[in-house]
Every structure is written in structure tokens, then in C-alpha cells.
Design a protein around this motif. Structure first.
Motif, mmCIF file in Angstrom:
data_model
loop_
_atom_site.group_PDB
_atom_site.id
_atom_site.type_symbol
_atom_site.label_atom_id
_atom_site.label_comp_id
_atom_site.label_asym_id
_atom_site.label_seq_id
_atom_site.Cartn_x
_atom_site.Cartn_y
_atom_site.Cartn_z
ATOM 1 N N GLU A 56 0.430 -1.122 -0.035
ATOM 2 C CA GLU A 56 0.310 0.394 0.212
ATOM 3 C C GLU A 56 0.746 1.258 -0.102
ATOM 4 O O GLU A 56 2.175 1.537 0.841
ATOM 5 N N ILE A 57 0.689 2.479 -1.291
ATOM 6 C CA ILE A 57 1.193 3.897 -0.895
ATOM 7 C C ILE A 57 0.157 5.024 -1.144
ATOM 8 O O ILE A 57 1.016 5.945 -1.324
ATOM 9 N N GLY A 58 -0.771 4.611 -0.682
ATOM 10 C CA GLY A 58 -2.386 5.613 -0.510
ATOM 11 C C GLY A 58 -2.270 7.000 -1.460
ATOM 12 O O GLY A 58 -1.900 6.072 -2.972
ATOM 13 N N HIS A 59 -1.595 7.751 -1.138
ATOM 14 C CA HIS A 59 -1.775 8.900 -2.429
ATOM 15 C C HIS A 59 -0.186 9.353 -3.655
ATOM 16 O O HIS A 59 -0.146 10.096 -3.280
ATOM 17 N N GLU A 60 0.529 7.900 -2.523
ATOM 18 C CA GLU A 60 1.930 8.868 -3.233
ATOM 19 C C GLU A 60 2.825 7.517 -4.063
ATOM 20 O O GLU A 60 3.429 7.674 -5.032
#
Length: 298
Positions: A259-263
Motif C-alpha cells: 500500500e502506498i496511499g496517494h503516493e
């Protein structure tokens, strides 16, 4: 002087009042609920010792004075402290499962949980064939526990650098009766993981928030451990280490779900040679990626 809250006769009255107070206070949501209604309902049901999914039958029930006061105090605490609701109740719910939480760990909310509920289909053909799973940066242990539920024959290592986080994870492992299948292990990423491990699946929700975003976090998120959020200038500091070290501990056909979110933009800039599979969920797009061992080892 009579308390103005005595005019709140029913749970419906208290719910409406709580939502209005949350909006007036400009609270920020995102730790299990994304709106004032759901957050207020959760806190009120908790305050009344009712299951979190049984609002409707009790909306028009009249409250005892001590019940009303307990709920009012909880709503006031959410507003005055700006703490996520889970820190006030000491619990969080993910995929219908209850987890113990406090400020030693981030509040469970990873969308990886939705993928685990589906057994990571179609990327994993046979859930019963998954032998070893690693939940890296485990925090509360929620994903490790959900992985154990999803893959009935697996042994799961729940790894974190924080001894405080692992204490919470161990409490959840015991709560779910999984001491024989889920092991909490302290390690700086993969450095202290036994070298003989060969994981069929690594799941990881690492610290990935970039420095600029960290400085702009609202108060609710600032109550969470910085260690579990901050990912360096571009958010990729720990991701670089994970991608470099993971192949050595993966089975030949092993998978990494990250998971890297909004990156995503920062990920693609840091790793232009990689072509991950992006795994969307009901609530997210472009925030979770899948890589095979062969991609990382090449």
C-alpha cells in the motif's frame, strides 16, 4: 441550572445533535468512517454498549440520564481532543472484525483488508496452498490476523520495529485466538526476520506519507505515531528498502502486496522500471500494488 442536553430525549435526538456539533467543529474523518453521521453513530452506540451495526432499532429509544451524559461526554471528548474515535473507544472494526487499539498504533483502516477478505483472488488461485505470510509494518496486527483468516493453512509473521506496536498486536493475536498461527516479531523491516523464511505472500502498509503532506496533516492524524506514517521527502524511504530486501525472503512464486496511499506519482518516479499490477478496491484506486518476486529479483 438544567443541562441543555436534557432536551435530547432519544438516540435520534442525540445523533442529530452530535452530527451538528461535529460539523460546527470542522472535524476531520478517515479513521474508520469518512463522515460525521457514521462517526457519531459509532460513538453513541459504543457509549450505550450496543453493537456497532444496530442503530436503526434503537433510534427512537429514550435515554436514561446517565446514558445521555456518557454519550455527551464522548462527543465532547472527540471534539475537544480531536482524537480519532478509535482512540476514545479503545477498539476499531475492520472487515467485521474487532481490534484493540490505542495511540501506540495507527487506527486500522488499510484497504488491503478488502483484498484479503476476497482471498486475493484471482492472484492467489488456492488459498489453502499459502504456507507462509509476512505482514510487514504490522502495527495493531490487523492485517496479519485477517490474512490468517483468509488463508487457513498459513503461518503468519507480524513484523514491526516498534515494541509498543507489537504489544498491541500481541493483544489482538490473543483476542482472535491465533497464538498458534500468528507470531509477533520485532525487526527493522526485514533485517531481523529469520533468513530461512520463504514467504508465499508479503503484505505491507508501510510509512509512506511524504514530508510535505506530513506537515499538512490535520490534528486527528497527528495523534497517530509519526513512526508509522512518515516516509521521508518523497514517501519512498522505506519502500526502497522493502523492494530491495524482499526478494531474498520470498518463495519463487511469491507475491508482494504494497500500500502506498496517494503516493503513486512518487512511486512511479522512484521505480520507473517496475510495472506493478494496481489493485483497486471499493474505496481506492491506484493506492495498492502487486509485484511478483521475479520482477523484484531481476
Amino acid at each position: 441550572m438544567t443541562s441543555p442536553h436534557t432536551e435530547l430525549l432519544t438516540l435520534r435526538d442525540l445523533l442529530r445533535w452530535s452530527i451538528s456539533r461535529f460539523h460546527a467543529a470542522n472535524l476531520v474523518f478517515g479513521h474508520g468512517s469518512d463522515n460525521a453521521w457514521d462517526e457519531a453513530a459509532y460513538l453513541l452506540l459504543h457509549g450505550l454498549h450496543l453493537p456497532p451495526d444496530t442503530l436503526e432499532p434503537f433510534l427512537d429509544a429514550r435515554l436514561l440520564e446517565r446514558e445521555r451524559q456518557r454519550c455527551v461526554d464522548l462527543i465532547h471528548e472527540r471534539i475537544s481532543t480531536r482524537k480519532p474515535a478509535a482512540y476514545l473507544t479503545g477498539e476499531a472494526w475492520l472487515q467485521g472484525e474487532r481490534f484493540l487499539v490505542d495511540e501506540r498504533v495507527i487506527v486500522p483502516r488499510s484497504p488491503i483488508s478488502e483484498l484479503l477478505a476476497e482471498g486475493l483472488a484471482p492472484w492467489i488461485d488456492d488459498p489453502d496452498a499459502v504456507g507462509q505470510v509476512l505482514d510487514l509494518c504490522t502495527g495493531s496486527g490487523c492485517l496479519a490476523i485477517l490474512a490468517a483468516h483468509a488463508f487457513g493453512n498459513t503461518a503468519v509473521d507480524a513484523v514491526d520495529i516498534s515494541a509498543d506496536a507489537l504489544a498491541v498486536a500481541q493483544s489482538n493475536i490473543e483476542l482472535h485466538g491465533l497464538r498458534d498461527r500468528v507470531r509477533a516479531l520485532r525487526s527493522d523491516l526485514l533485517s531481523q526476520v529469520p533468513a530461512d523464511r520463504r514467504y508465499d505472500l508479503i503484505i505491507c502498509n508501510p510509512p509512506y506519507v511524504n514530508e510535505r503532506s506530513m506537515k499538512a496533516l490535520p490534528p486527528e492524524y497527528r495523534h497517530e505515531p509519526r513512526l508509522a506514517l512518515a516516509g521521508g521527502a518523497d514517501g519512498m524511504d522505506l519502500v526502497r528498502r522493502i523492494l530491495a530486501e524482499a526478494p531474498g525472503l520470498m518463495a519463487p512464486e511469491g507475491l508482494l502486496v504494497l500500500e502506498i496511499g496517494h503516493e503513486r506519482e512518487h512511486f512511479e518516479a522512484a521505480f520507473p522500471e517496475l510495472e506493478p499490477i494496481w489493485l483497486d478496491t471499493a474505496a481506492t484506486t491506484g493506492q495498492i500494488l502487486l509485484l511478483r518476486r521475479a520482477q523484484l529479483a531481476s
